[in-house]
Design a protein around this motif. Structure first.
Motif, PDB file in Angstrom:
ATOM      1  N   SER B 165     -19.534   7.660 -38.514  1.00 15.33           N
ATOM      2  CA  SER B 165     -19.222   6.587 -39.452  1.00 15.33           C
ATOM      3  C   SER B 165     -20.228   5.462 -39.388  1.00 15.33           C
ATOM      4  O   SER B 165     -20.763   5.166 -38.331  1.00 15.33           O
ATOM      5  CB  SER B 165     -17.834   6.011 -39.140  1.00 15.33           C
ATOM      6  OG  SER B 165     -16.898   6.611 -39.958  1.00 15.33           O
ATOM      7  N   ASN B 166     -20.426   4.828 -40.539  1.00 13.31           N
ATOM      8  CA  ASN B 166     -21.327   3.671 -40.612  1.00 13.31           C
ATOM      9  C   ASN B 166     -22.747   3.964 -40.219  1.00 13.31           C
ATOM     10  O   ASN B 166     -23.464   3.075 -39.751  1.00 13.31           O
ATOM     11  CB  ASN B 166     -20.807   2.524 -39.719  1.00 13.31           C
ATOM     12  CG  ASN B 166     -19.726   1.757 -40.422  1.00 13.31           C
ATOM     13  OD1 ASN B 166     -19.685   1.718 -41.647  1.00 13.31           O
ATOM     14  ND2 ASN B 166     -18.847   1.159 -39.651  1.00 13.31           N
ATOM     15  N   GLU B 167     -23.149   5.184 -40.378  1.00 13.26           N
ATOM     16  CA  GLU B 167     -24.530   5.506 -40.076  1.00 13.26           C
ATOM     17  C   GLU B 167     -25.378   5.377 -41.323  1.00 13.26           C
ATOM     18  O   GLU B 167     -24.883   5.439 -42.448  1.00 13.26           O
ATOM     19  CB  GLU B 167     -24.639   6.942 -39.547  1.00 13.26           C
ATOM     20  CG  GLU B 167     -24.341   7.026 -38.070  1.00 13.26           C
ATOM     21  CD  GLU B 167     -24.884   8.275 -37.428  1.00 13.26           C
ATOM     22  OE1 GLU B 167     -24.981   9.301 -38.111  1.00 13.26           O
ATOM     23  OE2 GLU B 167     -25.226   8.217 -36.235  1.00 13.26           O
ATOM     24  N   ARG B 232     -34.121   0.674 -39.450  1.00 15.97           N
ATOM     25  CA  ARG B 232     -32.676   0.525 -39.650  1.00 15.97           C
ATOM     26  C   ARG B 232     -31.949   1.855 -39.789  1.00 15.97           C
ATOM     27  O   ARG B 232     -30.735   1.873 -39.950  1.00 15.97           O
ATOM     28  CB  ARG B 232     -32.421  -0.280 -40.937  1.00 15.97           C
ATOM     29  CG  ARG B 232     -32.905  -1.689 -40.888  1.00 15.97           C
ATOM     30  CD  ARG B 232     -31.859  -2.559 -40.239  1.00 15.97           C
ATOM     31  NE  ARG B 232     -32.079  -3.947 -40.509  1.00 15.97           N
ATOM     32  CZ  ARG B 232     -31.146  -4.889 -40.414  1.00 15.97           C
ATOM     33  NH1 ARG B 232     -29.921  -4.568 -40.065  1.00 15.97           N
ATOM     34  NH2 ARG B 232     -31.434  -6.129 -40.675  1.00 15.97           N
ATOM     35  N   ASN B 234     -30.461   5.557 -38.796  1.00 18.76           N
ATOM     36  CA  ASN B 234     -29.947   6.188 -37.583  1.00 18.76           C
ATOM     37  C   ASN B 234     -30.388   7.630 -37.435  1.00 18.76           C
ATOM     38  O   ASN B 234     -30.568   8.115 -36.331  1.00 18.76           O
ATOM     39  CB  ASN B 234     -28.421   6.151 -37.572  1.00 18.76           C
ATOM     40  CG  ASN B 234     -27.907   4.727 -37.541  1.00 18.76           C
ATOM     41  OD1 ASN B 234     -27.290   4.264 -38.488  1.00 18.76           O
ATOM     42  ND2 ASN B 234     -28.200   4.025 -36.477  1.00 18.76           N
ATOM     43  N   HIS B 264     -42.033   7.574 -34.610  1.00 19.08           N
ATOM     44  CA  HIS B 264     -42.503   6.284 -34.099  1.00 19.08           C
ATOM     45  C   HIS B 264     -41.342   5.424 -33.619  1.00 19.08           C
ATOM     46  O   HIS B 264     -41.449   4.699 -32.638  1.00 19.08           O
ATOM     47  CB  HIS B 264     -43.265   5.560 -35.201  1.00 19.08           C
ATOM     48  CG  HIS B 264     -43.762   4.220 -34.792  1.00 19.08           C
ATOM     49  ND1 HIS B 264     -43.063   3.056 -35.006  1.00 19.08           N
ATOM     50  CD2 HIS B 264     -44.882   3.844 -34.153  1.00 19.08           C
ATOM     51  CE1 HIS B 264     -43.751   2.037 -34.535  1.00 19.08           C
ATOM     52  NE2 HIS B 264     -44.857   2.491 -34.009  1.00 19.08           N
ATOM     53  N   HIS B 265     -40.221   5.498 -34.346  1.00 18.35           N
ATOM     54  CA  HIS B 265     -39.050   4.706 -33.969  1.00 18.35           C
ATOM     55  C   HIS B 265     -38.075   5.489 -33.119  1.00 18.35           C
ATOM     56  O   HIS B 265     -36.955   5.019 -32.890  1.00 18.35           O
ATOM     57  CB  HIS B 265     -38.321   4.221 -35.231  1.00 18.35           C
ATOM     58  CG  HIS B 265     -39.094   3.217 -36.016  1.00 18.35           C
ATOM     59  ND1 HIS B 265     -39.932   3.563 -37.046  1.00 18.35           N
ATOM     60  CD2 HIS B 265     -39.175   1.870 -35.912  1.00 18.35           C
ATOM     61  CE1 HIS B 265     -40.482   2.468 -37.553  1.00 18.35           C
ATOM     62  NE2 HIS B 265     -40.051   1.430 -36.890  1.00 18.35           N
ATOM     63  N   SER B 266     -38.487   6.685 -32.673  1.00 18.08           N
ATOM     64  CA  SER B 266     -37.618   7.555 -31.872  1.00 18.08           C
ATOM     65  C   SER B 266     -36.292   7.805 -32.549  1.00 18.08           C
ATOM     66  O   SER B 266     -35.238   7.696 -31.942  1.00 18.08           O
ATOM     67  CB  SER B 266     -37.373   6.942 -30.488  1.00 18.08           C
ATOM     68  OG  SER B 266     -38.564   6.870 -29.769  1.00 18.08           O
TER      69      SER B 266
END
Lengths: 359, 359
Positions: B165-167, B232, B234, B264-266
């Motif tokens: 949820s909220n991903e 931002r 997920n 880059h942001h894993s």
């Protein structure tokens, strides 16, 4: 010098006994002492004054070598003294004769600049020059300005808060830093955001930080240090306080900071360090633990674990060394700078001859 | 080969050549249907006859459209099934004699054991045929058909395991598999989807339309904004045109950029694909499996003067290296890229790498 021995001894004792700890308090006490030392002693030449300040500085630094703020303030004062003498000398020379002088450029610059590095400036001005009477008051005036700067650190830093923090962001921090606390409180006035605080075992200073922040109405969550990596993917920024900033941009910060910075780098999350410039030291960390102290290991592994104590070595380092490539931005009272800019701040505020306080 | 099947083969070859039939799923199903007819309507008794029959059909189909890797995958699957059935039949008929296949009756499908044991060069053993063999083979091939028909079911049933949820999910282009996956997840969870519009085909816009029709909160972003918003996000969920033997993807142009930004942001990158897209071929060259489309979409003819001075190219696919992908969600469950070699060994035979006629 003999008139102020008592005051100096007093401060030295406090530092030795660790009655006075924390960069800010130590810096202000040192500065206060130096103002008294400079105004109450007799001196006529630059060298005399420098030696007076250096001898006081040497004693203070030896009392507590890990409080780098002491050395920083002393070096700032020495730099100011040199500057004032240099200026006085150049204006005295100009008015006295029309002959050639290496200081042609000096009157144009009131503060040390990159130009002076390249020009031929004698770091120890000629001792035989007659100085103006206002020199003493000039020097003390300059030092009082440093004092004002020290007292207004939090204001200058927190005014940059709303630039850095946006609405609905998740900020992560560790430990208890008054600078970061003021920064976040100021931002909370205009923006709504969440803060995650790592509790920073074994001192648990993070818990105190969380209490303060939540009193100011900021939505705060305390997380154990082990959870830092796990939640890092959801964090937008990491804002850190530090004990000291070294000449290469590295930090001496509370234990646990390195882990947080490494986790942030892994997720490419910006790491911002809020610090006053008095924490910037011209010393290099030739060894990772040059500036580290160890505390009571009881909080890591208690004496009640009697049998185990014999078989293991328990250590409780208070600080972490954080390499400069983990830090993205320094927010100082003079604005925001990347780690690569610090060399410039060091050149402008300190003199290379003051690296050690040898007389 | 009988005349009736010749017509059908020519028919499909023509459709593939003219690109009337495109898209892995459609092509795979058409190929399989044709092979079922070819196997059932033709006369064959020995293994080599049947293998050569299927190979010749496969060769014609692949030459018609070499970039539709699904054709080759299906043909190789069928060849593997045929070899398996013959091996089983042979093993059961010679189980009394001393043969290298003593362990074969215990295994109905190819396993790692067969790799290590001495199964010979393969073809000379396939001499016998039992009466059930024909129907067994056709049954097995029909099973592949059923698997193909239930691809979306199997993949979307794993949706709730991966999406919380909220991903915020990011995707690119138009993939039916990803669309079904996300729609299934949205029945139980509430999340956001960011779709990159995927210029110059703008398939992403159609994807966004479909997703929002299903009630998922969707945002279309230009390809240039992918890196900017990636911090931002997920998860990144991708569809692909084909999966190569090393785990690399042949996916729509723009996928490589998204995967690199995610790395880059894993941020985890998940690829939803049916196993029929898994090819045993290696990308010895990055653009081995690429096609170029009309460059008019990139730089139009109206820019007349400029056209002569530049070379304009419009590659349709990107090659995405396996180290950008974290998980493959297939109809047989979720696997990391390192597991694909196993799937290839279990479903394909090394002798079928090319479709040259067997001796």
């Amino acid at each position: 010098m003999s008139k102020n021995n008592e005051l100096v001894d007093d401060l030295v004792a406090k530092l030795k006994r660790r009655q006075l700890v924390g960069s800010s308090a130590v810096a202000q006490a040192t500065l206060k002492l130096l103002i008294v030392v400079i105004s109450k002693n007799n001196w006529t030449t630059c060298n005399q004054l420098l030696n007076i300040v250096k001898s006081v500085g040497q004693r203070l630094v030896q009392a507590n070598p890990t409080e780098l703020a002491v050395g920083n303030i002393v070096r700032r004062v020495l730099h100011v003294i040199r500057e004032e003498f240099r200026e006085a000398e150049s204006s005295a020379q100009q008015s006295s004769a029309k002959n050639q002088s290496e200081f042609h450029a000096a009157p144009l610059t009131t503060s040390s600049s990159m130009y002076n590095l390249l020009g031929e400036t004698n770091s120890i001005p000629d001792d035989n020059v007659q100085y103006s009477s206002s020199l003493r008051s000039n020097i003390i005036q300059e030092i009082r300005e440093i004092k004002d700067e020290l007292e207004n650190i939090y204001d200058s830093i927190k005014n940059q808060a709303s630039l850095q923090i946006h609405s609905n962001e998740i900020i992560m921090t560790i430990g208890r830093s008054k600078t970061v606390e003021e920064f976040l409180k100021m931002a909370a006035v205009k923006r709504k955001f969440q803060v995650l605080v790592a509790e920073s075992a074994p001192s648990y200073s993070g818990q105190d930080m969380a209490v303060e922040l939540s009193k100011a109405g900021i939505e705060t969550t305390v997380i154990p240090d082990s959870a830092v990596f796990a939640v890092m993917s959801r964090v937008n920024k990491v804002i850190l306080g530090t004990h000291a900033v070294l000449a290469n941009g590295g930090l001496v910060a509370i234990s646990g900071t390195h882990m947080m910075a490494a986790a942030a780098k892994h997720h490419s999350i910006p790491v911002v360090v809020c610090t006053g410039l008095y924490k910037l030291s011209p010393l290099y960390p030739y060894d990772e633990d040059s500036f580290n102290v160890t505390f009571n290991p009881d909080s890591v592994l208690g004496f009640e674990e009697g049998d185990l104590i014999d078989k293991v070595t328990v250590t409780n380092p208070y600080y972490d060394y954080v390499s400069p490539d983990f830090v993205n931005l320094f927010i100082t009272n003079q604005g925001g700078h990347p780690p690569s800019y610090l060399y410039r701040l060091i050149v402008e505020n300190y003199d290379p001859n003051d690296h050690t306080f040898d007389l």
